[in-house]
Every structure is written in C-alpha cells, then in structure tokens.
Design an enzyme around this catalytic site. Structure first.
Site, PDB file in Angstrom:
ATOM      1  CG  ASN A   1      -0.189  -0.050   2.527  1.00 22.76           C
ATOM      2  OD1 ASN A   1       0.538   0.885   2.836  1.00 22.76           O
ATOM      3  ND2 ASN A   1      -0.338  -1.114   3.290  1.00 22.76           N
TER       4      ASN A   1
ATOM      5  CG  ASP B   1      -6.699  -5.054   6.863  1.00 22.48           C
ATOM      6  OD1 ASP B   1      -6.071  -4.966   7.926  1.00 22.48           O
ATOM      7  OD2 ASP B   1      -7.407  -4.131   6.405  1.00 22.48           O
TER       8      ASP B   1
ATOM      9  CE  LYS C   1       6.659 -12.621 -14.362  1.00 23.99           C
ATOM     10  NZ  LYS C   1       7.212 -12.052 -15.572  1.00 23.99           N
TER      11      LYS C   1
ATOM     12  CG  ASP D   1      -5.343  -6.029  14.620  1.00 29.63           C
ATOM     13  OD1 ASP D   1      -4.369  -5.475  15.182  1.00 29.63           O
ATOM     14  OD2 ASP D   1      -6.319  -5.400  14.195  1.00 29.63           O
ATOM     15  CB  ILE D   2       0.581  -6.457  14.684  1.00 28.07           C
ATOM     16  CG1 ILE D   2       0.923  -7.274  13.438  1.00 28.07           C
ATOM     17  CG2 ILE D   2       1.787  -6.314  15.609  1.00 28.07           C
ATOM     18  CD1 ILE D   2       1.915  -6.598  12.503  1.00 28.07           C
TER      19      ILE D   2
ATOM     20  CG  PHE E   1      -1.237   5.955  14.008  1.00 27.17           C
ATOM     21  CD1 PHE E   1      -0.528   5.827  15.190  1.00 27.17           C
ATOM     22  CD2 PHE E   1      -1.121   7.139  13.292  1.00 27.17           C
ATOM     23  CE1 PHE E   1       0.272   6.864  15.656  1.00 27.17           C
ATOM     24  CE2 PHE E   1      -0.322   8.178  13.743  1.00 27.17           C
ATOM     25  CZ  PHE E   1       0.378   8.040  14.931  1.00 27.17           C
TER      26      PHE E   1
ATOM     27  CE  LYS F   1      -9.975   1.082  12.225  1.00 28.37           C
ATOM     28  NZ  LYS F   1      -9.289   1.467  10.993  1.00 28.37           N
TER      29      LYS F   1
ATOM     30  CE  LYS G   1      -7.409  -2.171  15.043  1.00 25.88           C
ATOM     31  NZ  LYS G   1      -6.510  -2.858  14.118  1.00 25.88           N
TER      32      LYS G   1
HETATM   33  N1  CTP Z   1      -2.916  -3.034  12.661  1.00 23.90           N
HETATM   34  C1  CTP Z   1      -2.072  -4.058  13.027  1.00 23.90           C
HETATM   35  N2  CTP Z   1      -2.159  -5.274  12.394  1.00 23.90           N
HETATM   36  C2  CTP Z   1      -3.037  -5.475  11.391  1.00 23.90           C
HETATM   37  C3  CTP Z   1      -3.914  -4.421  10.997  1.00 23.90           C
HETATM   38  C4  CTP Z   1      -3.819  -3.211  11.649  1.00 23.90           C
HETATM   39  O1  CTP Z   1      -1.271  -3.878  13.935  1.00 23.90           O
HETATM   40  N3  CTP Z   1      -3.071  -6.650  10.793  1.00 23.90           N
HETATM   41  C5  CTP Z   1      -2.840  -1.765  13.396  1.00 23.90           C
HETATM   42  C6  CTP Z   1      -2.293  -0.602  12.608  1.00 23.90           C
HETATM   43  O2  CTP Z   1      -0.894  -0.495  12.754  1.00 23.90           O
HETATM   44  C7  CTP Z   1      -3.021   0.560  13.236  1.00 23.90           C
HETATM   45  C8  CTP Z   1      -4.346  -0.022  13.647  1.00 23.90           C
HETATM   46  O3  CTP Z   1      -4.137  -1.418  13.739  1.00 23.90           O
HETATM   47  O4  CTP Z   1      -2.382   1.002  14.410  1.00 23.90           O
HETATM   48  C9  CTP Z   1      -5.492   0.274  12.753  1.00 23.90           C
HETATM   49  O5  CTP Z   1      -5.203  -0.058  11.425  1.00 23.90           O
HETATM   50  P1  CTP Z   1      -6.259   0.190  10.263  1.00 23.90           P
HETATM   51  O6  CTP Z   1      -5.709  -0.375   8.998  1.00 23.90           O
HETATM   52  O7  CTP Z   1      -6.719   1.603  10.293  1.00 23.90           O
HETATM   53  O8  CTP Z   1      -7.479  -0.643  10.777  1.00 23.90           O
HETATM   54  P2  CTP Z   1      -7.934  -2.106  10.594  1.00 23.90           P
HETATM   55  O9  CTP Z   1      -7.747  -2.807  11.882  1.00 23.90           O
HETATM   56  O10 CTP Z   1      -7.286  -2.719   9.403  1.00 23.90           O
HETATM   57  O11 CTP Z   1      -9.513  -1.906  10.367  1.00 23.90           O
HETATM   58  P3  CTP Z   1     -10.363  -1.542   9.051  1.00 23.90           P
HETATM   59  O12 CTP Z   1      -9.770  -2.341   7.936  1.00 23.90           O
HETATM   60  O13 CTP Z   1     -11.721  -1.929   9.435  1.00 23.90           O
HETATM   61  O14 CTP Z   1     -10.245  -0.053   8.866  1.00 23.90           O
END
Ligand code: CTP
Length: 406
Positions: A213, A282, A292, A311-312, A332, A346, A350
């Site tokens: 991304n 995600d 490849k 989700d870390i 964040f 969120k 979390k």
């Molecule tokens: N995060 C993480 N591990 C993941 C996804 C997200 O640690 N697999 C953490 C990001 O570093 C950030 C927070 O979760 O601090 C929110 O990330 P964001 O992408 O905004 O949210 P998501 O949990 O992916 O939710 P959504 O897709 O519904 O917006």
C-alpha cells in the site's frame, strides 16, 4: 525550520580533515535558528579558515584565550556562560585526551573545562582514522569524558580521507544537527522503551510480485525520532520504505505482516510503550508461488485467494504485559471518511487506551498531517503541522498517560 530559535551554540573545531563538514554544520545550525559562536584551535585553522567560519556564523571566530576583544579578557568564561550547548565537531583524538586530563592551555579546552557542567551540555563528535578510533587509549578516553558528563555522539563508518575504510568518520552535518535538536527536547520518556511499527507491509504472491500500500512510513519514523529525542530507548520495526533511520534508534527491517508480528511480539516483551503506525496488510495471498506466476495463454487471469493477517496491535494489546498495565499501546487509524465515528469504534474494538486517527489519502507520502486523538474521555484534534511536530506532541500525550514510576 526554527527548531533552534533562541539557542546559542558554541561550535568548537579541532584539528582534522572533517573540519570541511563543520562549515555545513554551522550553516544548518544557523538555518535552524541558532546563534553560533565558532571557536577554533590552531590545528583546526590548518584545515579550514576562520574567514569561512566567520562568514557562515556571522560572528568573528575566537581562537585565543588572550583575545583582547573581551572587555574582561576572559573569553573562556564569557563564551562558556553564554552557551546553551558546546559542540566539538570535529573532536580529534588528541583533543579528547586533553579533555580527559582537564588541560587548559588554549581557549577551546579551557572553555570546556570552565563550562558550568549542570547547565551547559558538552557534545562531542569524534573524527579520526579507524586505527586511532579503535585504539584502547581512545576508547578509554571516550569512556572517561562520558563519565565526566560529556555526550559522545559516535562516529560514522566508511571511506576515510586517509584512504582506509572503517569506523571513525565524523557524523554527517545533518546527523549532528539532529543530535543538537534532540538535546533540547524535554526528556519526557526517559527510562521508557518504545517500540514503533512503521510503513506498509509487502505480501508476496511470487518472487516478483506482491501486495502492498501507499504508506510512506514517515509518521512512524517521526514518532521513533520524537521518542528517542524524549530520552526513550527506541526499536523501530519497518516495512519496506526508503527512509533514513533516526539517530540512536534500533531498526528492524522486514517485509510481511507475519514477520512484523513476530518481530513486534519479541520487541515488546521488554517494552513499556507500543505505537502501531504501520499500515499492515489486512490480507495476504493464501499461497505463495515459488516461481513467477506465468500467463497460461488462455487469456484468463489467475484466481487469487487471500487469508486474513493477524492483527498485530490487537494481539499485543490483549497480551499479558498490556493487560497488566506494563505496556501502553497506541494505535493509528487510517480512514477515508467519518473519522470520529470510525476511530472511536476502532479504539474500543482494539482495546487500547489511545488511538490516533487520520484521513489516509490526505497523509500518505505527505510531510505534514493533522491528527485526531481518541481516548476514553473523548476526542481532540492536533491541527495540521509537520509529522515531526505532531510526533512530538503525541509523545507528550503518551508521556502524560503513562503510570508514574515509583
Ligand atoms: N494493525 C495491526 N495489524 C493489522 C492491521 C492493523 O497492527 N493486521 C494496526 C495498525 O498499525 C493501526 C491499527 O491497527 O495502528 C489500525 O489499522 P487500520 O488499517 O486503520 O485498521 P484495521 O484494523 O485494518 O480496520 P479496518 O480495515 O476496518 O479499517
């Protein structure tokens, strides 16, 4: 850039070819808003002229303790009392040895000895040949000047003017500038160990391609820098980004969300603050092709399957250290709209005390941003500013929420 507005720096040059970098350093300090008083030893004047340094600092250079320009004829007292910091750059091996002995037979060593230790920090940027640098005498002297209250800023590694390669180069002007700026930041996170995730992740499909991304990593790197400036020990866990490592920060580079999870679990085992700025993918491809993925001639695109990444942030926030209050977790949220509602939901989902919301498309790759802080008592906006300025504000917000020690 006016980070050093109101600060008066005595920039001391001793004998070494790295004096050529001190001209640039002087310029950066002046551009940063500081007033700079250059003091040069006789050896330094063999490498660069006082005229150059006077032109860049806008002030006559001092070189002698007998300088009659000072009405009381005590430049060592006057110059050291006016200073907010003394920076020796370059500091030669010989000059460091002189500091160890407290010698004072020329102006620069004399004013270092005369400086009020509690009020005027002494920053030392050594510069010398690699053999001189590793010599036990030099290392012993560096330990001693540090024990006597100086801050030794370290050296760079690489090609040296003598033709050899190794440790001992003076740090670059921009790195020294960063150290001076850090010196003046309040030490709000002294004694804390902060772990920051930053940048995107890269989820490989095959050896050539993958999913990622637009995250540039700038906010996370700014948070790491601000935390280190505030006195914390900092570990920065970075996805693939092209950014220089902030000074004094331990950096772990990796690619995928799974690697990031593993590194974060291990780094947070001894941390007290975790800030998750990374834009973690995600989903990752369900399978990884060792070769490849080729077109098969049918005109049909391949069908890709994905599985969800763990989700870390949530994993760490639900862990024993966070639940017991030993680890403060900050998330964040990058949203595309409806920031307050999404960020508030969120934070609760979390299970973290503080969440920082921003509008993704307005921040990716930019040098500035605005943030929305969300905690249990509501929301507060940090208005548009540079990411470094926002990171410093965030560090202050985090520090204010940490349990007081003792
Ligand atoms: N995060 C993480 N591990 C993941 C996804 C997200 O640690 N697999 C953490 C990001 O570093 C950030 C927070 O979760 O601090 C929110 O990330 P964001 O992408 O905004 O949210 P998501 O949990 O992916 O939710 P959504 O897709 O519904 O917006």
């Amino acid at each position: 850039m006016s980070e050093l507005a109101g600060k008066h720096i005595v920039l001391g040059l001793t004998g070494g070819i790295a004096c050529y970098k001190s001209a640039e350093l002087c310029r950066l300090l002046v551009k940063g808003g500081a007033t700079v008083q250059v003091v040069m030893t006789d050896s330094a004047r063999e490498f660069i002229t006082a005229t150059t340094m006077q032109a860049l600092s806008g002030r006559p250079v001092y070189s002698s303790q007998w300088d009659a320009r000072e009405p009381n004829n005590m430049p060592h007292i006057n110059l050291s009392r006016e200073a907010d910091a003394i920076l020796l750059a370059p500091a030669s091996a010989d000059f460091i040895a002189r500091l160890v002995q407290g010698r004072s037979d020329e102006l620069l060593s004399l004013l270092c000895l005369a400086r009020p230790v509690d009020r005027v920090p002494l920053l030392i940027a050594p510069a010398m040949n690699r053999e001189m640098w590793v010599h036990p005498a030099t290392q012993r002297n560096l330990r001693q000047v540090a024990a006597d209250g100086a801050r030794v800023l370290g050296v760079g590694n690489g090609w040296q003017a003598c033709g050899e390669t190794g440790d001992g180069r003076m740090l670059e002007a921009a790195q020294l500038y960063e150290e001076v700026v850090a010196q003046f930041q309040p030490k709000l996170l002294a004694g804390q160990h902060v772990v920051v995730t930053a940048g995107p992740t890269f989820e490989a499909l095959d050896p050539i391609r993958g999913i990622t991304n637009h995250s540039s990593g700038k906010m996370g790197f700014a948070v790491a820098r601000a935390a280190r400036e505030a006195g914390a020990e900092v570990t920065l866990i970075a996805g693939p980004v092209h950014l220089p490592t902030p000074r004094g920060v331990r950096r772990i580079d990796l690619q995928s969300a799974r690697e990031m999870l593993e590194a974060t679990v291990s780094a947070t085992a001894a941390a007290t603050v975790f800030v998750a700025t990374a834009a973690v993918a995600d989903w990752r491809p369900a399978t990884h092709s060792a070769q490849k993925i080729k077109k098969d001639g049918s005109g049909q695109p391949p069908v890709l399957h994905f599985v969800e990444n763990e989700d870390i942030l949530q994993t760490i926030a639900q862990g024993q250290r966070a639940q017991s209050g030993a680890l403060f977790c900050v998330g964040f949220a990058a949203e595309s709209e409806n920031l307050v509602a999404h960020a508030t939901a969120k934070r609760e989902r979390k299970g973290i005390p503080l969440l920082v919301g921003n509008i993704g498309p307005l921040t990716f790759g930019q040098d500035d941003n605005s943030l929305l802080l969300v905690d249990q008592s509501g929301t507060r906006e940090l208005p548009r500013a540079s990411k470094l300025s926002l990171a410093r504000q965030l560090v202050a917000e985090i520090a204010a929420r940490l349990p007081t020690k003792g």
